[in-house]
Design a protein around this motif. Structure first.
Motif: not given
Length: 348
Positions: A164-166, A197-198, A203-207
């Motif tokens: 689960h990369h994301y 991409n996941l 990373y972007t969603d956590a930020m």
């Protein structure tokens, strides 16, 4: 030493070649051969170290007992670990493995798949190198079972088993945020593969969830060269990052080289985390915190799915497509420094 054959066992047990053959090929029940006779044959086979002639069995059953294993590159420790586990497990089940290293090149992957299809293989386990999937779809049209590992395509009906990369990327970015870091650089691999991409999305969603602007997303390949170049460029900025998240251990190695050349210490001058958790991370000057992929589980499940599909194919049955994501874990080491005021949340 003389090879043990069915004839050798027949002579040792005073049974006919037909009876011995039926016991050894698993059809004793069909021909109503007694349990006593079966035990006699199997005991003699074990005592004489009998091993079936794979070529003869393949010819008799009209099967190759060969599986193709296509990996992006064996220079990446993660893919090398997967290839090793899958190969050993398949061989233990009587299959030979045809290994193809594609050097992270889609054209090489297309050619590898074409060559495998021409070798009468019974199934394929593949870690795609890019976004193209037409060549894999060709295998499906030829009724060759396919399982994807780690990376996968959503546009074709292929079962896959992946980390689960994301989730892994989100968790480790959140860990950096909790340590007080806001200027977190993300060093990515190839954006033509779903795993990258996941991880970037995690990373972007956590930020965003922490209310932090994206600092930097850079890189274009899962190589140490890319990690080195992008880190060199980051260190030239007036507003340097305080932490680097490498999306693979190969990228990490390049980043560490660049940091060392600029006399940057980990974690005193730069906090660093990575994704993959290669065994050597514990032995670096500063052990690196990492997202650990469940390699053993992924390998074992993918083999089970492939063998089930091969069996179903031989019986002319349809198989259900499986989409399995396995949660990774974060292995906390010494590469993250707490700075400023910590965010709410427990640090390991």
């Amino acid at each position: 030493m003389k090879n043990t054959t069915i004839k050798t066992i027949a002579e040792a047990t005073s049974l006919s070649l037909t009876t011995v053959s039926r016991v050894l090929n698993g059809s004793a029940k069909k021909y109503r051969i007694s349990e006593e006779t079966q035990k006699l044959v199997l005991k003699a086979a074990a005592k004489l170290n009998y091993a079936p002639n794979r070529a003869a069995v393949s010819l008799r059953l009209n099967r190759s007992f060969a599986v193709g294993l296509v990996v992006p590159t064996l220079s990446n420790p993660y893919f090398a670990d997967v290839a090793s586990m899958v190969s050993h497990a398949l061989r233990s089940k009587g299959y030979s493995v045809v290994l193809m290293d594609c050097d992270e090149d889609e054209k090489s992957e297309v050619e590898a798949v074409r060559l495998l299809a021409a070798q009468n293989i019974e199934g394929v386990i593949i870690i795609p190198s890019g976004s193209e999937s037409a060549h894999i779809d060709t295998l499906l049209k030829r009724k060759i079972p396919v399982i994807s590992i780690d990376r996968y395509h959503e546009d074709i009906p292929v079962s896959y088993v992946a980390t689960h990369h994301y989730e892994g990327a989100y968790d480790i970015t959140q860990y950096l945020l909790q340590a007080g870091h806001k200027r977190i650089a993300c060093l990515q691999g190839s954006n033509s593969v779903v795993s990258n991409n996941l991880r970037v999305k995690g990373y972007t969603d956590a930020m965003k969830a922490a209310g932090c602007p994206l600092f930097s997303i850079a890189g274009n390949s899962f190589t140490s060269e890319s990690g080195y170049i992008e880190t060199k460029l980051l260190l030239q900025k007036k507003d340097r990052p305080t932490a680097i998240f490498a999306l693979s251990d190969t990228i990490l190695l390049g980043a560490l080289k660049a940091l060392e050349e600029d006399d940057m210490r980990v974690p005193e001058d730069m906090s660093v985390v990575t994704f993959d958790n290669s065994s050597y991370l514990d032995f670096l000057a500063c052990p690196i915190t990492s997202v650990a992929q469940p390699v053993t589980d992924i390998a074992n499940i993918s083999i089970k799915l492939l063998l089930e599909q091969i069996e179903a194919h031989l019986k002319g049955k349809e198989v259900q497509q499986m989409k399995l994501l396995i949660s990774p874990s974060v292995v906390y080491r010494k590469s993250v420094k707490k700075i400023g005021k910590e965010r709410p949340g427990k640090l390991a």
